[in-house]
Write a protein that holds these residues in place. Structure first.
Motif, mmCIF file in Angstrom:
data_model
loop_
_atom_site.group_PDB
_atom_site.id
_atom_site.type_symbol
_atom_site.label_atom_id
_atom_site.label_comp_id
_atom_site.label_asym_id
_atom_site.label_seq_id
_atom_site.Cartn_x
_atom_site.Cartn_y
_atom_site.Cartn_z
ATOM 1 N N PRO A 57 0.833 -1.213 0.000
ATOM 2 C CA PRO A 57 0.000 0.000 0.000
ATOM 3 C C PRO A 57 0.867 1.262 0.000
ATOM 4 N N ALA A 58 0.343 2.329 -0.566
ATOM 5 C CA ALA A 58 1.096 3.583 -0.707
ATOM 6 C C ALA A 58 1.679 4.036 0.631
ATOM 7 N N GLY A 59 2.972 4.363 0.605
ATOM 8 C CA GLY A 59 3.636 4.853 1.812
ATOM 9 C C GLY A 59 4.117 3.751 2.738
ATOM 10 N N HIS A 60 3.953 2.497 2.310
ATOM 11 C CA HIS A 60 4.357 1.362 3.145
ATOM 12 C C HIS A 60 5.257 0.408 2.353
ATOM 13 N N ARG A 61 5.822 -0.553 3.064
ATOM 14 C CA ARG A 61 6.618 -1.602 2.433
ATOM 15 C C ARG A 61 6.341 -2.917 3.152
ATOM 16 N N TRP A 62 6.610 -4.021 2.488
ATOM 17 C CA TRP A 62 6.432 -5.333 3.105
ATOM 18 C C TRP A 62 7.580 -5.617 4.061
ATOM 19 N N LYS A 63 7.336 -6.433 5.058
ATOM 20 C CA LYS A 63 8.403 -6.810 5.991
ATOM 21 C C LYS A 63 9.485 -7.595 5.261
ATOM 22 N N GLU A 64 9.043 -8.544 4.412
ATOM 23 C CA GLU A 64 10.010 -9.398 3.715
ATOM 24 C C GLU A 64 9.314 -10.108 2.558
ATOM 25 N N ILE A 65 10.063 -10.444 1.544
ATOM 26 C CA ILE A 65 9.566 -11.261 0.428
ATOM 27 C C ILE A 65 10.355 -12.568 0.446
ATOM 28 N N LYS A 66 9.656 -13.694 0.569
ATOM 29 C CA LYS A 66 10.324 -14.996 0.609
ATOM 30 C C LYS A 66 9.939 -15.846 -0.595
ATOM 31 N N HIS A 67 10.738 -16.876 -0.841
ATOM 32 C CA HIS A 67 10.461 -17.838 -1.915
ATOM 33 C C HIS A 67 10.543 -19.237 -1.317
ATOM 34 N N ASP A 68 9.693 -19.493 -0.339
ATOM 35 C CA ASP A 68 9.724 -20.759 0.403
ATOM 36 C C ASP A 68 8.895 -21.814 -0.323
ATOM 37 N N GLN A 69 9.565 -22.636 -1.116
ATOM 38 C CA GLN A 69 8.860 -23.654 -1.902
ATOM 39 C C GLN A 69 8.415 -24.846 -1.051
ATOM 40 N N GLU A 70 8.864 -24.904 0.183
ATOM 41 C CA GLU A 70 8.428 -25.962 1.089
ATOM 42 C C GLU A 70 7.164 -25.547 1.852
ATOM 43 N N GLY A 71 6.810 -24.273 1.767
ATOM 44 C CA GLY A 71 5.630 -23.765 2.481
ATOM 45 C C GLY A 71 4.425 -23.673 1.574
ATOM 46 N N THR A 72 3.243 -23.847 2.153
ATOM 47 C CA THR A 72 1.998 -23.737 1.380
ATOM 48 C C THR A 72 1.271 -22.438 1.697
ATOM 49 N N TRP A 73 1.959 -21.526 2.401
ATOM 50 C CA TRP A 73 1.365 -20.237 2.759
ATOM 51 C C TRP A 73 1.701 -19.166 1.731
ATOM 52 N N LEU A 74 0.849 -18.156 1.628
ATOM 53 C CA LEU A 74 1.062 -17.059 0.685
ATOM 54 C C LEU A 74 1.533 -15.798 1.395
ATOM 55 N N ALA A 75 1.074 -15.623 2.638
ATOM 56 C CA ALA A 75 1.472 -14.455 3.429
ATOM 57 C C ALA A 75 1.370 -14.824 4.903
ATOM 58 N N MET A 76 2.139 -14.090 5.755
ATOM 59 C CA MET A 76 2.048 -14.358 7.194
ATOM 60 C C MET A 76 2.427 -13.098 7.979
ATOM 61 N N TRP A 77 1.909 -13.033 9.199
ATOM 62 C CA TRP A 77 2.258 -11.959 10.128
ATOM 63 C C TRP A 77 2.024 -12.466 11.542
ATOM 64 N N GLN A 78 2.557 -11.768 12.514
ATOM 65 C CA GLN A 78 2.430 -12.181 13.907
ATOM 66 C C GLN A 78 1.425 -11.272 14.604
ATOM 67 N N GLU A 79 0.414 -11.898 15.253
ATOM 68 C CA GLU A 79 -0.577 -11.086 15.977
ATOM 69 C C GLU A 79 -0.065 -10.800 17.392
ATOM 70 N N ASN A 80 -0.611 -9.755 18.011
ATOM 71 C CA ASN A 80 -0.047 -9.281 19.274
ATOM 72 C C ASN A 80 -0.631 -9.935 20.526
ATOM 73 N N ILE A 81 -1.720 -10.681 20.418
ATOM 74 C CA ILE A 81 -2.352 -11.245 21.617
ATOM 75 C C ILE A 81 -1.564 -12.420 22.174
ATOM 76 N N ASN A 82 -1.399 -13.461 21.368
ATOM 77 C CA ASN A 82 -0.689 -14.662 21.818
ATOM 78 C C ASN A 82 0.663 -14.842 21.132
ATOM 79 N N GLY A 83 1.016 -13.874 20.267
ATOM 80 C CA GLY A 83 2.278 -13.991 19.547
ATOM 81 C C GLY A 83 2.242 -15.064 18.481
ATOM 82 N N ALA A 84 1.037 -15.498 18.109
ATOM 83 C CA ALA A 84 0.903 -16.559 17.105
ATOM 84 C C ALA A 84 1.034 -15.975 15.704
ATOM 85 N N TYR A 85 1.465 -16.824 14.769
ATOM 86 C CA TYR A 85 1.588 -16.396 13.378
ATOM 87 C C TYR A 85 0.289 -16.717 12.634
ATOM 88 N N LYS A 86 -0.194 -15.727 11.901
ATOM 89 C CA LYS A 86 -1.377 -15.894 11.068
ATOM 90 C C LYS A 86 -0.908 -16.113 9.630
#
Length: 898
Positions: A456-485
């Protein structure tokens, strides 16, 4: 996260024979007591000793979790579908049950769980006749025994067959090696292709060949027949044979027939997607809508005001706003925002310090949100449709990705909006503020050759990965339990389907080894080594009573436990062999179960609780979840404790369906299927509490049935109107009105029917006017509505006349006695169908059939039932589930076996 400090009291390394002998003397000497089914949710009886304490819930009271204001939740996709709601595994039956089964009454809902438990399973709940000569518990014990014996025989038969096949191949190899022709140049003999039970051709000769060396099935293409050239239609492009072949390949791609698909670590070669959708920025409240503190309206900084709206918008969710923990956590976080932003200001600009939750009045905020919700609900259908189309168009680019060149639907591409964390059960963090997720927190997973989507305008992504072993498209960490979404593919995608497929195949693999596992843990129940005895006891409980394995928790995590993490206070023992479990299980939901166990297991638990152990000490102090699962992998690769739930549910269902003879209408066949599903729930411990809306729902359904019964009676009265002599022919009894449909009920029913007719007419009129307006045409005048409502007015007059005269005039075009008789038969069939549905619904009130059917019972068993008894699969799976289990629907026929 720091682990909780464990008590130092630990069991001895070995169990002295003297301890075993002393325990044996305390047990009954009249032989073995057969373990029975659990009486989970049964009536509470006074315990011989102290009542068990529930961790984190000492008063035993727990409010049920209500719906979210917007009716939606955000589920972490990293969580496996296997770990859903309530655990599954086999239960044993109670061999002696002297108390009568009690019915669940709606007035029991207000009684705390510590004081009561819902009723025991009735015969109706598991599809059995309540007046059977054989007691329910005795029948279930026998059924459980036969199911376990069948499992043992099946496992032995499979291993014997595999051993014989291996010996045959070995002999063949030895025979071939004697030939003069070198083995490498020898011609491979043809082996007849056999058709397996699931309809998929399989070459028996390669059943033991490593997967790497097996030939990968090619994508199926439908052959184009040499037909006459297609005529060119006006304005339409004619599909070439190549186009058709590509379409056929897309439609007929059957990944489940490819045994190597999904093996190894590399999940994709190319991956393209457009990132995620962020929630819109916060829009401040109108100037006249403010939080009131101590009677004074205050203006807040937008950041603090947004947090205030989280709470103010959900005052209708009493289960949350009346929860002291929820309010305490919310106000702590709210105060943090207030401290950062300078608290509030009154009309004159003076600073108002907001220090006490009790002085905060959120009603003005709530009323504004309610008004906005009402406005949105009142929008014309055309406007709602236009808004939805606009939203869909804006999100269209994010709904699909290209995965190895194939278009796949993305599951949850929307980033969760900020709000208040609810949690499930008695979660200690309920009410905490879920912070807004920024693009700087989001990591994308995409192919190296693909163009990364713009942030989005004025922002940047944390990181761009090429993890071919993963089936995820995007991830981030939520602040309640520290779990990854994680953003994952949709449930009906190939990857998700393969995950489900492998889960159920792993459960099928367990059937080869279940007899050895049970034999081994029965032997180790008497082991002198404490670690072995604890492990055997844990596996017994997991296999028989659906306890989850359990893991250690951090200090700020919910105090939930499973089998390996059970503590002294979670288990109460009652002579001679009854065990009471009471603890907070998965999702902080209370697990209460009273079970009868094998005498040796009862003795072991007494040893594990032996002084000086006390409250807070681990029962299985020489066992961890990882050690338990490591032991299980010695029987088969990938075997963990949770596989037992899937295996036990699927195997039990398979055995029940094998001997089932479903007859009658589709509704009756579905009821038979649900009865089997209910029995799985009783045998495998998959129960739920009765929904708060169940009584009202049943009342509504019964009213509909009574309404049809009333129609039947009116139709019979019409027959008399046509032919008065028919009363004598058929007998007065045929024309009697059902006793429960008294005059008071009839008047109320008639009023409801008339009102329903008026409402239906009004809505239809408004909908047609909206369409005319949207099309730019002239709307219908109110005069038209008045004319249409005359139908309801005429019906009201007719009812009044019938009540006064006691006669019903024949309706319809050219009514005859024969036509009316046919109508009666049709109505009575509807009554029969709806009665079956009502009984089925009542039987399901304490059983989570949906969860077991989706997550634990192999979907191919449901498909087998559908095909075997010719019941449309739509009766069992919704459109979403049919897409999710497309692989199951297409891969088996009625002869497939689990």
């Amino acid at each position: 996260m720091a682990n909780r400090t464990r008590r130092t009291v630990k069991s001895q390394d070995r169990i002295p024979k003297a301890v075993d002998r002393a325990m044996d003397k305390q047990l009954p000497s009249n032989g073995h007591i057969e373990p029975g089914i659990s009486v989970r949710m049964g009536p509470v009886e006074k315990l011989d000793g102290d009542a068990p304490l529930t961790n984190g819930n000492n008063n035993g009271k727990r409010k049920s979790r209500g719906s979210f204001p917007n009716g939606k939740t955000y589920k972490d996709n990293s969580t496996s579908g296997e770990e859903d709601d309530i655990p599954l595994s086999k239960r044993r039956r109670t061999s002696q049950q002297t108390k009568k089964v009690q019915d669940s009454d709606s007035d029991m809902d207000d009684i705390p769980l510590a004081v009561r438990k819902p009723p025991k399973a009735t015969a109706a709940q598991i599809g059995a006749s309540s007046d059977s000569d054989t007691p329910l518990t005795e029948r279930l014990v026998k059924e459980k025994e036969s199911i376990e014996k069948a499992a043992e025989k099946t496992a032995q038969a499979i291993r014997a067959k595999e051993k014989a096949a291996g010996a045959k191949r070995k002999a063949k190899v030895e025979s071939d090696s004697d030939d003069d022709v070198p083995l490498a140049k020898a011609k491979k003999p043809k082996v007849p292709i056999k058709k397996t039970a699931n309809g998929v051709k399989k070459d028996d000769s390669d059943s033991d060949v490593p997967l790497k060396k097996k030939v990968t099935p090619k994508k199926t293409k439908v052959k184009a027949e040499p037909a006459t050239p297609a005529k060119k239609a006006k304005g339409k492009a004619v599909k070439t044979e190549e186009d058709q072949a590509v379409e056929d390949e897309e439609e007929e791609y059957r990944w489940w027939e490819d045994p190597t698909k999904g093996d190894g670590t590399k999940k994709w070669n190319t991956l393209e997607h457009n990132g995620v959708v962020f929630p819109p920025p916060y829009e401040p409240l109108p100037k006249h809508v403010k939080l009131v503190y101590d009677g004074v309206p205050v203006t807040l900084h937008p950041d603090a005001e947004e947090v205030a709206t989280f709470y103010g918008s959900m005052l209708h969710s009493t289960v949350n706003v009346e929860n002291p923990t929820f309010n305490k956590n919310f106000f702590e976080d709210f105060t943090t925002y207030l401290d950062k932003t300078g608290h509030g200001k009154d009309k004159a600009g003076n600073t108002i310090k907001i220090k006490k939750f009790d002085k905060c009045d959120f009603k003005p905020i709530f009323e504004w949100f309610e008004a906005e919700r009402a406005k949105k609900k009142a929008l014309p259908a055309a406007e709602k449709k236009a808004l939805k189309a606009e939203k869909d168009a804006a999100e269209a680019a994010y709904m699909f990705c290209m995965w190895d060149g194939r278009k796949q639907k993305v599951g949850n591409f929307r980033v969760e909006p900020p709000g208040l964390f609810r949690g499930r059960g008695e979660h200690p963090k309920t009410g905490r503020v879920k912070k807004r997720v920024a693009p700087e927190q989001v990591t994308l997973n995409i192919g190296k050759e693909a163009k990364a989507p713009e942030a989005p305008a004025g922002h940047r992504w944390k990181e761009i990965k090429h993890d071919q072993e993963g089936t995820w498209l995007a991830m981030w960490q939520e602040n309640i339990n520290g779990a990854y979404k994680y953003v994952m593919l949709a449930a009906n995608s190939d990857i998700k389907g393969q995950s489900d497929y492998k889960k159920f195949e792993k459960a099928r693999e367990l059937k080869k080894h279940i007899d050895r596992i049970r034999k081994d843990y029965q032997k180790d129940l008497k082991s002198e080594k404490m670690a072995d005895r604890q492990r055997a006891t844990a596996i017994y409980l997991i296999d028989q009573f659906a306890l989850r394995a359990g893991n250690e928790k951090g200090e700020d995590e919910a105090d939930t436990v499973g089998c390996c993490s059970l503590k002294f206070q979670h288990v109460t023992l009652k002579q001679p062999n009854t065990v009471v479990f009471d603890f907070l299980g998965k999702d902080s939901i209370r697990f209460y179960d009273e079970v009868q166990v094998d005498l040796q297991v009862f003795k072991n638990l007494k040893i594990f609780k032996k002084p000086p152990k006390g409250e807070g000490d681990d029962i299985f102090d020489r066992l961890t979840t990882s050690a338990l699962n490591k032991h299980l992998t010695s029987y088969m690769p990938g075997l963990t404790a949770k596989v037992f739930r899937t295996y036990n549910a699927s195997w039990t269902m398979a055995r029940l369906l094998k001997d089932m003879k479903a007859v009658g209408s589709d509704a009756e066949k579905v009821a038979a299927y649900n009865a089997a599903n209910r029995e799985v729930a009783v045998l495998c411990n998959h129960k739920r509490t009765v929904a708060a809306s169940h009584a009202a729902s049943m009342e509504k359904l019964n009213e509909r049935i009574n309404g049809i019964r009333y129609q039947v009676w009116r139709t019979k009265m019409m027959m008399i109107d046509i032919d008065p002599k028919i009363k004598k022919k058929k007998g007065a009894e045929f024309f009697e009105r059902p006793e429960d449909l008294d005059e008071e009920w009839i008047k109320k029913h008639q009023e409801a029917v008339v009102e329903e007719e008026r409402t239906k007419t009004q809505k239809k009129f408004e909908k047609q006017n909206e369409k005319l307006k949207a099309d730019g045409e002239k709307e219908m005048p109110d005069k038209e509505l008045k004319q249409r409502l005359q139908v309801a007015n005429d019906l009201e007059k007719k009812y009044k006349k019938e009540n006064k005269t006691g006669k019903v005039e024949a309706e319809g075009k050219g009514p005859t006695v024969d036509k009316l008789d046919t109508k009666i038969q049709t109505l009575e069939q509807r009554i029969k169908t709806m009665t079956v549905q009502a009984e089925d619904k009542e039987g399901n009130k304490e059983v989570a059939l949906g969860t077991s059917k989706i997550n634990y019972i192999d979907p191919r068993l449901t498909v087998v039932f559908s095909k075997k008894f010719n019941v449309p699969i739509e009766k069992f799976f919704s459109k979403t589930l049919r897409e999710k289990f497309d692989w199951a629907i297409k891969s088996v026929d009625e002869n497939w076996e689990f």
